[in-house]
Design an enzyme around this catalytic site. Structure first.
Site, PDB file in Angstrom:
ATOM      1  N   HIS A 287       1.130  -1.271   0.399  1.00  0.00           N
ATOM      2  CA  HIS A 287       0.236  -0.078  -0.387  1.00  0.00           C
ATOM      3  C   HIS A 287       1.017   0.981   0.142  1.00  0.00           C
ATOM      4  O   HIS A 287       0.788   1.912  -0.636  1.00  0.00           O
ATOM      5  CB  HIS A 287      -1.094  -0.011   1.267  1.00  0.00           C
ATOM      6  N   GLU A 288       2.193   1.433   1.004  1.00  0.00           N
ATOM      7  CA  GLU A 288       3.420   2.560   0.892  1.00  0.00           C
ATOM      8  C   GLU A 288       3.319   2.674  -0.387  1.00  0.00           C
ATOM      9  O   GLU A 288       3.694   3.977  -0.535  1.00  0.00           O
ATOM     10  CB  GLU A 288       4.068   2.367   2.312  1.00  0.00           C
ATOM     11  N   HIS A 291       1.419   4.334  -2.921  1.00  0.00           N
ATOM     12  CA  HIS A 291       1.665   5.860  -3.071  1.00  0.00           C
ATOM     13  C   HIS A 291       3.018   6.284  -3.982  1.00  0.00           C
ATOM     14  O   HIS A 291       2.996   7.182  -4.714  1.00  0.00           O
ATOM     15  CB  HIS A 291       2.068   6.259  -1.702  1.00  0.00           C
ATOM     16  N   GLU A 367      -5.696   7.229  -0.661  1.00  0.00           N
ATOM     17  CA  GLU A 367      -5.471   6.128  -0.096  1.00  0.00           C
ATOM     18  C   GLU A 367      -6.502   4.568  -0.558  1.00  0.00           C
ATOM     19  O   GLU A 367      -5.989   3.572  -1.070  1.00  0.00           O
ATOM     20  CB  GLU A 367      -6.489   6.229   1.227  1.00  0.00           C
TER      21      GLU A 367
END
Length: 427
Positions: A287-288, A291, A367
């Protein structure tokens, strides 16, 4: 939202499979206490700020700063020296008046709900260190900014903006290597399966990873986190030990002969299982890294700098308005630092609220996109379980008023994120 905290006392049907009633009640009480604290601390802040304005606190502090600089041999022509003394006194006042609230939050609310890991001695040492480090950065940067504004001529706002851009990039670059280690211990993630899996995942999406660190976040709190930093081909990943099931101090028994407490921190080993398994940690990192891959970090920097340039431009337009200074008690002088404070803190406040809301909406969109990226990496199932664990570990309350969440939540509510992952998880 407070009504939601007070009245939602049973686990809603749609949460029955992911949250037990004990955790639900704990999170409800924790968020209710935080909400109460936020209300009273916010009210105090508003009253304090209003009284400072009505009683002429800003011109009084400026005059006091002039008296102190005068005694040191610096006359009124040394405006930057007076400005730095003013800034030091203002931040000291803010630190002192904010200290009781910080103590209450740490040693009453966080302590009551099992998150605080600090002793009183560690807290004060940490607070003093933060204040000193802040002054070491704030005062030189402010003096240079004021000097640039003074000598910049008609286009000073361009030079001031470029200066703040360089400072922000430098601080982002050096923070984790030189500033954060002053407060927390960073150790390289030991060789093993987790490190190999992280490096493999980073390589698969061309993330230029150079190092992976574990930070002892458990010295302060049992809240968990992870982030990456660095520019160009020099990226590092930082994992809080509280995020890792194998490293969390709360999952370990005290060593023989230890009483579970040292002079700096408490080791609250109360059989509270915490953290994520390796596969879930990889999903969180997926997920990070999403970004980064999707350009969210760069987009945020661009938006921030566009806003900064606009603010400096409007500052240049407004700084000559003597009426602004007179409204705040400055009738004979128009100090640059006071102008910055009046315009950035007060005049721009309605604009800042609107901008903050827009950035919150954008953040939630980012997100969802990062979750979708992790899903594309095949991490949907693990991210699904990791989000549930992290919500439980941090006592996040999964039920929210839609207007409150729309205005305040930079991350989508848990149920919305899980629903977006659900289809891929089932597949």
């Amino acid at each position: 939202q407070r009504r939601v905290y007070r009245t939602t006392t049973h686990v809603p049907q749609e949460l029955g499979q992911i949250m037990d009633s004990e955790t639900f009640e704990k999170s409800r009480l924790y968020q209710l206490d935080k909400s109460t604290f936020s209300f009273w601390s916010g009210l105090y802040s508003e009253v304090e700020g209003t009284m400072i304005l009505l009683c002429g606190g800003i011109p009084f502090l400026w005059k006091l700063s002039g008296q102190i600089s005068g005694r040191a041999g610096f006359g009124p022509e040394y405006e930057i020296v007076q400005s730095l003394i003013f800034l030091l006194l203002a931040t000291l006042f803010s630190a002192v008046t904010g200290l009781p609230w910080s103590l209450y939050n740490t040693f009453v609310i966080e302590e009551k709900h099992g998150f605080n890991q600090q002793t009183l001695g560690f807290f004060f040492k940490d607070a003093i260190k933060k204040f000193v480090v802040t002054q070491c950065i704030l005062l030189p940067v402010t003096s240079l900014l004021l000097y640039i504004i003074k000598i910049g001529g008609d286009y000073f706002f361009i030079y001031a903006w470029l200066f703040t851009l360089v400072v922000s990039l430098v601080l982002v670059t050096i923070y984790a290597d030189y500033i954060a280690p002053l407060f927390d211990k960073f150790i390289p993630l030991p060789e093993g399966e987790l490190k190999q899996q992280i490096e493999t995942m980073a390589k698969s999406i061309d993330f230029p990873l150079t190092k992976v660190y574990v930070v002892e976040g458990s010295k302060r709190s049992s809240h968990s986190n992870a982030y990456f930093y660095g520019f160009f081909k020099n990226k590092r990943i930082v994992l809080f030990d509280t995020l890792l099931e194998d490293y969390s101090v709360l999952n370990k028994e005290p060593a023989e002969g230890e009483d579970g407490e040292n002079e700096e921190t408490k080791s609250k080993t109360k059989n509270k299982k915490q953290g994520c398994k390796n596969e879930e940690v990889l999903a969180v990192l997926g997920h990070e890294l999403g970004h980064w891959k999707l350009g969210h970090t760069v987009k945020n920097i661009i938006i921030s700098q566009m806003n900064s340039f606009l603010c400096f431009f409007l500052f240049a337009v407004l700084i000559g308005q003597k009426e602004l200074f007179a409204a705040f008690g400055f009738y004979d002088t128009q100090p640059t630092l006071i102008g910055l404070m009046i315009i950035f803190q007060f005049i721009f406040s309605p604009y800042n609220e609107v901008l903050s809301f827009c950035l919150t909406v954008l953040s939630r969109r980012f997100e969802f996109q990062a979750d979708a990226f992790a899903k594309e990496l095949g991490k949907a199932k693990d991210l699904y379980s990791a989000l549930i664990k992290l919500n439980k570990d941090n006592l996040g309350f999964p039920v929210s008023d839609w207007i409150f969440s729309m205005w305040h939540y930079s991350h989508p509510p848990l149920l919305e994120r899980l629903q977006a992952l659900k289809d891929a998880k089932q597949e």
